[in-house]
Design an enzyme around this catalytic site. Structure first.
Site, PDB file in Angstrom:
ATOM      1  N   CYS A 290       0.533  -1.310  -0.022  1.00 30.24           N
ATOM      2  CA  CYS A 290      -0.062   0.007   0.039  1.00 30.24           C
ATOM      3  C   CYS A 290       0.611   1.194  -0.046  1.00 30.24           C
ATOM      4  O   CYS A 290       0.922   1.906  -0.953  1.00 30.24           O
ATOM      5  CB  CYS A 290      -0.897  -0.087   1.214  1.00 30.24           C
TER       6      CYS A 290
HETATM    7  N1  LIG Z   1      -2.862  -6.323   1.961  1.00 33.94           N
HETATM    8  C1  LIG Z   1      -3.112  -5.223   2.394  1.00 33.94           C
HETATM    9  O1  LIG Z   1      -2.960  -5.282   3.744  1.00 33.94           O
HETATM   10  C2  LIG Z   1      -4.317  -4.250   1.973  1.00 33.94           C
HETATM   11  C3  LIG Z   1      -4.641  -3.231   2.641  1.00 33.94           C
HETATM   12  C4  LIG Z   1      -5.589  -2.387   2.190  1.00 33.94           C
HETATM   13  C5  LIG Z   1      -5.861  -2.343   0.769  1.00 33.94           C
HETATM   14  N2  LIG Z   1      -5.273  -3.256   0.047  1.00 33.94           N
HETATM   15  C6  LIG Z   1      -5.713  -3.557  -1.573  1.00 33.94           C
HETATM   16  O2  LIG Z   1      -6.545  -4.540  -1.767  1.00 33.94           O
HETATM   17  C7  LIG Z   1      -6.082  -5.037  -2.983  1.00 33.94           C
HETATM   18  C8  LIG Z   1      -5.798  -6.535  -2.806  1.00 33.94           C
HETATM   19  O3  LIG Z   1      -4.585  -6.702  -2.172  1.00 33.94           O
HETATM   20  P1  LIG Z   1      -4.115  -7.928  -1.669  1.00 33.94           P
HETATM   21  O4  LIG Z   1      -2.938  -7.711  -0.470  1.00 33.94           O
HETATM   22  O5  LIG Z   1      -5.136  -8.958  -1.064  1.00 33.94           O
HETATM   23  O6  LIG Z   1      -3.368  -8.754  -2.790  1.00 33.94           O
HETATM   24  P2  LIG Z   1      -2.871 -10.317  -3.152  1.00 33.94           P
HETATM   25  O7  LIG Z   1      -1.588 -10.203  -4.085  1.00 33.94           O
HETATM   26  O8  LIG Z   1      -2.591 -10.647  -1.594  1.00 33.94           O
HETATM   27  O9  LIG Z   1      -4.218 -10.826  -3.324  1.00 33.94           O
HETATM   28  C9  LIG Z   1      -4.928 -10.791  -4.738  1.00 33.94           C
HETATM   29  C10 LIG Z   1      -5.433 -11.931  -5.293  1.00 33.94           C
HETATM   30  O10 LIG Z   1      -6.039 -11.655  -6.651  1.00 33.94           O
HETATM   31  C11 LIG Z   1      -5.844 -12.746  -7.517  1.00 33.94           C
HETATM   32  N3  LIG Z   1      -6.066 -12.405  -8.740  1.00 33.94           N
HETATM   33  C12 LIG Z   1      -5.562 -11.589  -9.495  1.00 33.94           C
HETATM   34  N4  LIG Z   1      -6.011 -11.392 -10.836  1.00 33.94           N
HETATM   35  C13 LIG Z   1      -7.229 -11.958 -10.781  1.00 33.94           C
HETATM   36  C14 LIG Z   1      -8.219 -12.181 -11.497  1.00 33.94           C
HETATM   37  N5  LIG Z   1      -8.235 -11.612 -12.867  1.00 33.94           N
HETATM   38  N6  LIG Z   1      -9.283 -13.165 -11.189  1.00 33.94           N
HETATM   39  C15 LIG Z   1      -9.520 -13.649 -10.055  1.00 33.94           C
HETATM   40  N7  LIG Z   1      -8.042 -13.371  -9.032  1.00 33.94           N
HETATM   41  C16 LIG Z   1      -7.394 -12.534  -9.412  1.00 33.94           C
HETATM   42  C17 LIG Z   1      -4.610 -13.120  -7.130  1.00 33.94           C
HETATM   43  O11 LIG Z   1      -4.091 -14.474  -7.648  1.00 33.94           O
HETATM   44  C18 LIG Z   1      -4.399 -13.140  -5.686  1.00 33.94           C
HETATM   45  O12 LIG Z   1      -4.681 -14.217  -5.172  1.00 33.94           O
HETATM   46  C19 LIG Z   1      -5.217  -4.166  -3.612  1.00 33.94           C
HETATM   47  O13 LIG Z   1      -5.561  -3.119  -4.409  1.00 33.94           O
HETATM   48  C20 LIG Z   1      -4.446  -3.537  -2.144  1.00 33.94           C
HETATM   49  O14 LIG Z   1      -3.651  -2.330  -2.405  1.00 33.94           O
HETATM   50  C21 LIG Z   1      -4.492  -4.257   0.396  1.00 33.94           C
END
Ligand SMILES: NC(=O)c1ccc[n+]([C@@H]2O[C@H](COP(=O)([O-])OP(=O)(O)OC[C@H]3O[C@@H](n4cnc5c(N)ncnc54)[C@H](O)[C@@H]3O)[C@@H](O)[C@H]2O)c1
Length: 452
Positions: A290
Site C-alpha cells: 500500500c
Molecule cells: N494487503 C493489505 O494489507 C491491503 C490493505 C488495504 C488495501 N489493500 C488493497 O487490496 C487489494 C488486494 O490486495 P491483496 O493484498 O489482497 O493482494 P494479493 O496479491 O494478496 O491478492 C490478490 C489475489 O487476486 C488474485 N487475482 C489476480 N487477478 C485475478 C483475476 N483476474 N481473477 C481472480 N483473481 C485474481 C491473485 O491470484 C491473488 O490471489 C489491492 O488493491 C491492495 O492495494 C491491501
C-alpha cells in the site's frame, strides 16, 4: 448523502436476502484482503464463493488448507463447513447476489498504475452479470476507476444489455456498482476487523444502500460517501497521510543522527501531547502493497488535471532513499571496525516489510540485500516467516534462511525488521556489531550497537 426511500423491489429483495443470510457472496481475489473477507462473511453464516485465477490457491482451499500465515486451517475448514468454496470458474458469478473485487493494484515498471488485474477481472465478470446484482470494487486505486474503467466494461460486455443504475431512475434492467476501500492493517491486533468502519460510495443512492446493507452485516459501522470517487479518494488520503508523515520522521531522523539526538526519544516525548500530534516512526524504507504504491496512483491521475502532487513526490524521494542510508550506515559501522562492505559477512535480521507478518511485498530488506551484495558483501538472512526468498516482481534473490546461531561469525548483524520473536539481548551479546534500523535494541546499552 441521500438515502433512497421509495419502495424498490430489487433493493428491498437484496436487503432482505442479506438479513436472512440467503444472499450469496462472491469474493474475487483470495489474497491478503479477499480471503479474510470471505471468512468474515462465512462466520456470519453467508454462503461464500471465492474466485481466484491462481489454481494453487483454489486447490489449497479445496483441501481445507491455508496459504496465509495468520489464517489457520481450522478457520478455512469452519468456512468450508458453512458452504465456502473456491473456484476459478467465472460462470458461477451469475449465482451471486453481491460480487466483491479484491485484486492487486501494483505499479508498472514506469511507476504508473497497473490496472490490468482490475480490467481482466471486469472482463471476466461482465458476460455473467445479471440484473439486480451488486458489484463492489475494494482494490485501492485512483478516483474515477470504478466509474470510468469498470462500469463501461461491465455495460458493454454483459449479455443482457444491462446498464449500471445511476441517479434515482427505476431499477429495471440494471445492476448496481459501488466502491468500498479495504482498510485492514496487517499484523495489527489492537482493532478487530469488524470494528474498522467501512467507507462506501455507491454509483447511485440505491447501490449505496445495498452496499451499506452488505457491509453492515459484517462491520459494526458503515460510512456512506457521495460517490465511488469520494470513497476511492478517501483511501488514498489515508495512505498518503501515512506516507508523507513517515517521510517527515525519516528526514528528521537523518538530521537527529547528525546532531546526536535520539529521534525515538523525541517521538516518545512528543507523543505525550494529548492533542494535535500523532506519532509515526522512522525505518529502513517503506514496504508493503500500500504505502509505497498507492500515493503514485494519485500523482499519476493528477497529471490529467494538469496538477503536480509535490508532497507525494517529495515523500517518495525521501522514503526511497532510506535503504541507501542503511547501506551507508553499514559501511561506516564496518569502517569503525577497520572493515569494508566488500567481503563483509552480513546477517540481515527480518525481511518482511514490517514486524510479525508474512508479507515480503516491496520490503526494503530486499533492496538492502541487493545493495549490500552489489557492494561485495556476503549476505545471509533470517526471518521466522520466510524459509526461502525466491523471485518477486522486482528481485530474484534465491536465498535460503540461515539459522540463528553462532552470530559471532558475522561482521555485522543488520536488524531490518523488528519481529517480536527475536531475543535482542541475546543477539547483541553474540554479535560483533549490530546495526539497528528499527530501534529494536531499545533499552540495551552496548557499544556494539549502531542506530541508523
Ligand atoms: N494487503 C493489505 O494489507 C491491503 C490493505 C488495504 C488495501 N489493500 C488493497 O487490496 C487489494 C488486494 O490486495 P491483496 O493484498 O489482497 O493482494 P494479493 O496479491 O494478496 O491478492 C490478490 C489475489 O487476486 C488474485 N487475482 C489476480 N487477478 C485475478 C483475476 N483476474 N481473477 C481472480 N483473481 C485474481 C491473485 O491470484 C491473488 O490471489 C489491492 O488493491 C491492495 O492495494 C491491501
Amino acid at each position: 448523502m441521500t438515502t433512497y426511500t421509495a419502495a424498490d423491489p430489487s433493493v428491498d429483495q437484496f436487503k432482505n436476502k442479506i438479513q436472512q443470510r440467503q444472499a450469496r457472496i462472491g469474493i474475487i481475489g483470495l489474497g491478503y484482503v479477499g480471503l479474510p473477507l470471505a471468512l468474515l462473511y462465512s462466520e456470519q453464516k453467508f454462503q461464500v464463493t471465492g474466485f481466484d485465477i491462481d489454481q494453487r490457491k483454489v486447490d489449497t482451499l479445496a483441501k481445507g488448507g491455508s496459504y496465509i500465515y495468520r489464517i489457520t486451517t481450522e478457520e478455512i475448514q469452519a468456512a468450508k463447513a458453512q458452504g465456502f468454496t473456491a473456484t476459478s470458474d467465472y460462470a458461477q458469478i451469475t449465482a451471486m447476489d453481491a460480487v466483491i473485487i479484491c485484486v492487486p493494484t501494483p505499479l508498472n515498471e514506469y511507476h504508473e498504475p497497473d490496472l490490468s488485474f482490475i480490467t481482466d477481472t471486469t472482463h471476466s465478470i461482465a458476460p455473467h452479470l445479471r440484473a439486480g446484482q451488486l458489484v463492489v470494487l475494494e482494490s485501492t486505486t485512483y478516483p474515477g476507476t470504478t466509474e470510468e474503467i469498470m462500469v463501461p466494461i461491465l455495460e458493454k460486455e454483459n449479455k443482457g444489455e444491462l446498464k449500471a443504475a445511476r441517479g434515482t431512475e427505476a431499477s429495471g434492467n440494471k445492476f448496481f456498482v459501488a466502491f468500498s476501500p479495504e482498510r485492514e492493517d496487517p499484523g495489527n491486533t489492537t482493532v478487530a476487523r469488524r470494528d474498522i468502519p467501512k467507507v462506501v460510495g455507491g454509483l447511485n443512492p440505491r447501490a449505496a444502500e445495498m452496499a451499506g446493507a452488505l457491509y453492515g452485516s459484517i462491520f459494526n459501522r458503515t460510512i456512506p460517501v457521495s460517490s465511488p470517487a469520494a470513497a476511492e479518494m478517501t483511501k488514498l488520503l489515508e495512505n498518503i497521510y501515512r506516507c508523507v508523515n513517515i517521510a517527515l520522521v525519516n528526514e528528521l531522523k537523518l538530521l537527529c543522527l547528525r546532531m546526536g539526538i535520539d529521534i525515538w526519544e523525541v517521538i516518545g516525548a512528543a507523543s505525550t501531547k494529548p492533542f494535535g500530534f500523532h506519532p509515526f516512526y522512522p525505518g529502513p524504507g517503506l514496504g508493503g502493497h500500500c504505502i509505497p504504491v498507492d500515493p503514485f496512483y494519485l500523482s499519476w491521475k493528477a497529471k490529467e488535471w494538469d496538477f503536480r502532487t509535490r508532497f507525494i513526490e517529495l515523500a517518495g524521494e525521501i522514503n526511497t532513499n532510506m535503504p541507501y542510508h542503511v547501506l551507508s550506515s553499514v559501511g561506516s559501522a564496518l569502517n569503525r571496525h577497520k572493515k569494508s562492505v566488500n567481503g563483509a559477512r552480513v546477517l540481515v535480521l527480518g525481511v518482511a516489510y514490517k514486524k510479525d507478518i508474512d508479507d515480503l511485498r516491496e520490503s526494503p530488506a530486499l533492496t538492502i540485500i541487493e545493495l549490500l551484495q552489489k557492494d561485495g558483501a556476503v549476505v545471509s538472512y533470517n526471518d521466522p516467516y520466510f524459509p526461502f526468498i525466491g523471485k518477486g516482481r522486482k528481485y530474484d534473490l534465491q536465498m535460503k534462511r540461515t539459522e540463528l546461531n553462532d552470530l559471532g561469525q558475522y561482521d555485522c548483524v543488520l536488524i531490518v525488521t523488528d519481529h517480536s520473536d527475536y531475543d535482542y539481548q541475546k543477539i547483541v551479546q553474540q554479535a560483533q556489531l549490530v546495526v539497528d534500523t528499527r530501534n529494536a535494541t531499545r533499552g540495551i546499552k552496548d557499544v556494539k550497537i549502531v542506530h541508523c
